[in-house]
Design a protein around this motif. Structure first.
Motif, PDB file in Angstrom:
ATOM      1  N   ASP A   5       0.799  -1.225   0.000  1.00  0.00           N
ATOM      2  CA  ASP A   5       0.000   0.000   0.000  1.00  0.00           C
ATOM      3  C   ASP A   5       0.831   1.275   0.000  1.00  0.00           C
ATOM      4  OD1 ASP A   5      -2.137  -1.725   0.150  1.00  0.00           O
ATOM      5  OD2 ASP A   5      -2.329  -1.542   2.321  1.00  0.00           O
ATOM      6  N   PHE A   6       2.129   1.182  -0.195  1.00  0.00           N
ATOM      7  CA  PHE A   6       2.981   2.363  -0.169  1.00  0.00           C
ATOM      8  C   PHE A   6       3.913   2.344  -1.375  1.00  0.00           C
ATOM      9  CE2 PHE A   6       4.656  -0.920   2.674  1.00  0.00           C
ATOM     10  CZ  PHE A   6       5.898  -1.171   2.118  1.00  0.00           C
ATOM     11  N   PRO A   7       4.412   3.521  -1.766  1.00  0.00           N
ATOM     12  CA  PRO A   7       5.339   3.549  -2.913  1.00  0.00           C
ATOM     13  C   PRO A   7       6.652   2.860  -2.547  1.00  0.00           C
ATOM     14  CG  PRO A   7       5.126   5.738  -1.942  1.00  0.00           C
ATOM     15  CD  PRO A   7       4.158   4.852  -1.228  1.00  0.00           C
ATOM     16  N   ILE A   8       7.184   2.091  -3.481  1.00  0.00           N
ATOM     17  CA  ILE A   8       8.451   1.407  -3.244  1.00  0.00           C
ATOM     18  C   ILE A   8       9.466   1.797  -4.310  1.00  0.00           C
ATOM     19  CG2 ILE A   8       7.388  -0.543  -2.050  1.00  0.00           C
ATOM     20  CD1 ILE A   8       7.742  -2.166  -4.632  1.00  0.00           C
ATOM     21  N   ARG A   9      10.705   1.507  -4.018  1.00  0.00           N
ATOM     22  CA  ARG A   9      11.788   1.826  -4.929  1.00  0.00           C
ATOM     23  C   ARG A   9      11.627   1.027  -6.225  1.00  0.00           C
ATOM     24  NH1 ARG A   9      16.843   3.976  -3.566  1.00  0.00           N
ATOM     25  NH2 ARG A   9      18.324   3.806  -5.258  1.00  0.00           N
ATOM     26  N   LYS A  10      11.910   1.688  -7.330  1.00  0.00           N
ATOM     27  CA  LYS A  10      11.850   1.017  -8.630  1.00  0.00           C
ATOM     28  C   LYS A  10      13.008   0.038  -8.740  1.00  0.00           C
ATOM     29  CE  LYS A  10       9.351   4.520 -10.972  1.00  0.00           C
ATOM     30  NZ  LYS A  10       9.316   5.852 -11.339  1.00  0.00           N
ATOM     31  N   LYS A  42      14.091   6.630  -4.634  1.00  0.00           N
ATOM     32  CA  LYS A  42      15.241   7.443  -5.055  1.00  0.00           C
ATOM     33  C   LYS A  42      15.122   8.871  -4.563  1.00  0.00           C
ATOM     34  CE  LYS A  42      16.601   4.635  -8.916  1.00  0.00           C
ATOM     35  NZ  LYS A  42      17.098   4.548 -10.262  1.00  0.00           N
ATOM     36  N   GLU A  43      13.905   9.406  -4.549  1.00  0.00           N
ATOM     37  CA  GLU A  43      13.697  10.769  -4.046  1.00  0.00           C
ATOM     38  C   GLU A  43      13.982  10.836  -2.545  1.00  0.00           C
ATOM     39  OE1 GLU A  43      11.222   9.100  -5.844  1.00  0.00           O
ATOM     40  OE2 GLU A  43      11.904  10.001  -7.717  1.00  0.00           O
ATOM     41  N   ASP A  44      13.532   9.823  -1.812  1.00  0.00           N
ATOM     42  CA  ASP A  44      13.802   9.766  -0.375  1.00  0.00           C
ATOM     43  C   ASP A  44      15.295   9.615  -0.115  1.00  0.00           C
ATOM     44  OD1 ASP A  44      11.105   9.973   0.229  1.00  0.00           O
ATOM     45  OD2 ASP A  44      10.824   7.798   0.339  1.00  0.00           O
ATOM     46  N   GLU A  45      15.952   8.830  -0.953  1.00  0.00           N
ATOM     47  CA  GLU A  45      17.398   8.644  -0.805  1.00  0.00           C
ATOM     48  C   GLU A  45      18.137   9.968  -1.000  1.00  0.00           C
ATOM     49  OE1 GLU A  45      21.093   6.422  -3.011  1.00  0.00           O
ATOM     50  OE2 GLU A  45      19.110   5.506  -3.175  1.00  0.00           O
ATOM     51  N   LYS A  46      17.712  10.754  -1.980  1.00  0.00           N
ATOM     52  CA  LYS A  46      18.347  12.061  -2.211  1.00  0.00           C
ATOM     53  C   LYS A  46      18.183  12.966  -0.997  1.00  0.00           C
ATOM     54  CE  LYS A  46      17.834  12.001  -7.214  1.00  0.00           C
ATOM     55  NZ  LYS A  46      17.140  12.553  -8.367  1.00  0.00           N
ATOM     56  N   ARG A  47      16.982  12.963  -0.403  1.00  0.00           N
ATOM     57  CA  ARG A  47      16.750  13.771   0.798  1.00  0.00           C
ATOM     58  C   ARG A  47      17.591  13.268   1.969  1.00  0.00           C
ATOM     59  NH1 ARG A  47      10.958  13.640  -0.464  1.00  0.00           N
ATOM     60  NH2 ARG A  47      10.828  12.037   1.135  1.00  0.00           N
ATOM     61  N   LEU A  48      17.722  11.951   2.081  1.00  0.00           N
ATOM     62  CA  LEU A  48      18.542  11.371   3.143  1.00  0.00           C
ATOM     63  C   LEU A  48      20.000  11.777   2.977  1.00  0.00           C
ATOM     64  CD1 LEU A  48      19.017   9.453   5.534  1.00  0.00           C
ATOM     65  CD2 LEU A  48      19.139   7.578   3.875  1.00  0.00           C
ATOM     66  N   ILE A  49      20.504  11.715   1.767  1.00  0.00           N
ATOM     67  CA  ILE A  49      21.895  12.104   1.485  1.00  0.00           C
ATOM     68  C   ILE A  49      22.101  13.574   1.851  1.00  0.00           C
ATOM     69  CG2 ILE A  49      23.612  12.415  -0.350  1.00  0.00           C
ATOM     70  CD1 ILE A  49      23.049   9.451   0.429  1.00  0.00           C
ATOM     71  N   GLN A  50      21.166  14.427   1.477  1.00  0.00           N
ATOM     72  CA  GLN A  50      21.268  15.851   1.817  1.00  0.00           C
ATOM     73  C   GLN A  50      21.264  16.056   3.326  1.00  0.00           C
ATOM     74  OE1 GLN A  50      17.962  17.539  -0.318  1.00  0.00           O
ATOM     75  NE2 GLN A  50      19.138  17.769  -2.210  1.00  0.00           N
ATOM     76  N   ARG A  51      20.417  15.309   4.016  1.00  0.00           N
ATOM     77  CA  ARG A  51      20.335  15.423   5.475  1.00  0.00           C
ATOM     78  C   ARG A  51      21.637  14.980   6.134  1.00  0.00           C
ATOM     79  NH1 ARG A  51      15.263  13.378   8.710  1.00  0.00           N
ATOM     80  NH2 ARG A  51      15.038  15.491   9.434  1.00  0.00           N
ATOM     81  N   ILE A  52      22.217  13.886   5.634  1.00  0.00           N
ATOM     82  CA  ILE A  52      23.491  13.401   6.180  1.00  0.00           C
ATOM     83  C   ILE A  52      24.575  14.441   5.960  1.00  0.00           C
ATOM     84  CG2 ILE A  52      25.329  11.702   5.871  1.00  0.00           C
ATOM     85  CD1 ILE A  52      23.096   9.639   5.289  1.00  0.00           C
ATOM     86  N   GLU A  53      24.665  14.972   4.747  1.00  0.00           N
ATOM     87  CA  GLU A  53      25.701  15.956   4.440  1.00  0.00           C
ATOM     88  C   GLU A  53      25.533  17.241   5.245  1.00  0.00           C
ATOM     89  OE1 GLU A  53      25.645  16.396   0.207  1.00  0.00           O
ATOM     90  OE2 GLU A  53      26.670  14.490  -0.120  1.00  0.00           O
TER      91      GLU A  53
END
Length: 136
Positions: A5-10, A42-53
């Motif tokens: 029921d939720f979006p998943i990574r392609k 992939k969009e969540d991953e980009k936000r995570l990377i930005q948050r880590i940096e």
């Protein structure tokens, strides 16, 4: 096939990844906790990377690691290497292996942590201190 029921990574191109995504999706016994790692799009991953940096302290990195563990079931380990630590490359930054976690993600998160540490050397000292390298 499991109803999600939720979006998943392609999916990754064939042969480009060893994440076992399809096997995880096909496993009828898979529960939602096992599938949580697929929520990292992939969009969540980009936000995570930005948050880590953007982390400005060791506590920030620890919170991010805790959230990764809580939300995705993936452990982020940052520790001094077995030999001496002269640069950021002397630190061991590992993301635990988990079915469904893309190879690119397993490489991108430690790289983002290294970029963060290069910008904020005080975090490196806090990591060393937390592992009692400066202790008497």
């Amino acid at each position: 096939m499991l109803q999600i029921d939720f979006p998943i990574r392609k999916e990754c191109p064939p042969g480009a990844c060893d994440c076992k995504r399809e096997q995880l999706l096909e496993d009828a016994a898979a529960d939602m906790a096992a599938l949580a790692v697929l929520r990292l799009t992939k969009e969540d991953e980009k936000r995570l990377i930005q948050r880590i940096e953007a982390a400005e302290s060791y506590e920030d990195l620890q919170r991010i690691g805790l959230r990764l563990q809580e939300n995705l079931g993936v452990a982020l380990k940052i520790a001094p290497g077995e030999n001496e630590v002269r640069t950021v490359m002397g630190l061991q930054i590992e993301l635990s292996m988990r079915p469904g976690l893309c190879r690119k993600t397993r490489e991108a998160i430690p790289a983002a942590v290294r970029r963060c540490l290069k910008k904020n050397p005080a975090i490196i000292y806090a990591i060393l201190d937390a592992h009692d390298l400066f202790g008497v």
